[in-house]
Design an enzyme around this catalytic site. Structure first.
Site, PDB file in Angstrom:
ATOM      1  N   HIS A 162      -3.544  -4.920  -0.227  1.00 34.81           N
ATOM      2  CA  HIS A 162      -3.095  -5.548   1.377  1.00 34.81           C
ATOM      3  C   HIS A 162      -3.382  -6.907   1.340  1.00 34.81           C
ATOM      4  CE1 HIS A 162      -2.885  -1.760   3.386  1.00 34.81           C
ATOM      5  NE2 HIS A 162      -3.806  -1.189   2.587  1.00 34.81           N
ATOM      6  N   CYS A 221       0.821  -1.188  -0.014  1.00 27.01           N
ATOM      7  CA  CYS A 221      -0.001  -0.001   0.033  1.00 27.01           C
ATOM      8  C   CYS A 221       0.720   1.367  -0.018  1.00 27.01           C
ATOM      9  CB  CYS A 221      -1.007  -0.092   1.195  1.00 27.01           C
ATOM     10  SG  CYS A 221      -2.242   1.037   0.877  1.00 27.01           S
ATOM     11  N   GLU A 275      -1.627  -8.892   3.391  1.00 20.47           N
ATOM     12  CA  GLU A 275      -1.602  -9.249   4.914  1.00 20.47           C
ATOM     13  C   GLU A 275      -3.082  -9.236   5.456  1.00 20.47           C
ATOM     14  OE1 GLU A 275      -1.416  -6.108   4.020  1.00 20.47           O
ATOM     15  OE2 GLU A 275      -2.195  -4.838   5.410  1.00 20.47           O
TER      16      GLU A 275
END
Ligand code: MN
Length: 249
Positions: free
Chosen positions: A221, A118, A223
């Protein structure tokens, strides 16, 4: 062949200012827990690096890690790419910009694997001399919805990956679907980088270094997706594997 060591993965920290509570405006060092979980899930040892302005401290911290994640966060100051701020630039944290720059200096010197997420893709681009759209309304064309607003683990838009790229090798697909929480993106590409992924509106979503051993950056993202999305989990897995392959110094 001996057993590989568990690599220590440095995660660029952030500053959270209390909005209320006992100490309004009080500052805390943090990362979103998903970064730690994604690293642990894939055999790494997470190590949160708090934002500081000390070159000596940052240098020492990076000397202790095997791989570096440039995490998400606030907007990058437009002065970092020699532009004045436009009205729709969001909140900035110039000390994080300084910190990320020093982290990258120290990591690149050691040639350790780098994963940008990001804000991370944006900062890696700016670090290499690139620029950003300060807000997607300055893109000049219509954009799709890049701020999905909620449900971090829901995938909302397509990204087309270049076949000759690490991202394609990792995701094993030319067309993937990702989550999206950004109002800015890469504009002019920095030197030594190549574009590896774009959404259907042409917004740059993936970038990697041409020559660096492993420097991969994504605008989405992973994660927040690693629990349910195989490709996003594999991005961490491969990054952490590369980090464990470094020779002990
Ligand atoms: Mn997006």
């Amino acid at each position: 062949m001996g057993k590989k060591k568990k690599p220590v993965i440095g995660i660029a920290g952030n500053v959270l200012k209390d909005s209320g509570g006992m100490f309004p405006g009080y500052r805390r060092s943090y990362v979103n827990e998903d970064y730690n979980m994604a690293v642990i899930q894939n055999g790494g040892v997470p190590f949160i690096i708090p934002v500081s302005q000390s070159d000596e401290v940052i240098e020492k911290q990076v000397s202790m890690i095997d791989g570096l994640i440039i995490s998400g966060g606030s907007d990058i100051s437009s002065l970092e790419y020699e532009e004045e701020p436009l009205p729709l630039l969001g909140d900035i944290l110039p000390e994080r910009d300084y910190f990320d720059r020093k982290l990258l200096d120290a990591a690149i010197k050691r040639q350790i694997p780098i994963l940008g997420i990001c804000r991370g893709i944006q900062f890696i681009n700016v670090y290499h001399g690139g620029t950003l759209y300060q807000d997607h309304s300055y893109y000049g064309k219509d954009v799709i919805r890049h701020w999905q607003g909620h449900d971090p683990d829901v995938k909302t838009h397509h990204v087309h990956l270049e076949k000759e790229s690490k991202l394609y090798d990792i995701y094993k697909d030319e067309d993937i679907i990702v989550n999206s929480f950004h109002h800015q993106s890469v504009k002019d590409l920095g030197k030594g980088l190549k574009i590896t992924g774009k959404s259907k509106d042409g917004i740059i979503e993936g970038v990697e270094s041409i020559d660096y051993p492993f420097m991969v950056a994504v605008q989405w993202h992973p994660e927040m997706l690693f629990r349910t999305d195989e490709g996003s989990n594999r991005l961490f897995k491969i990054f952490i594997e590369k980090s464990s392959e470094r020779e002990e110094s």
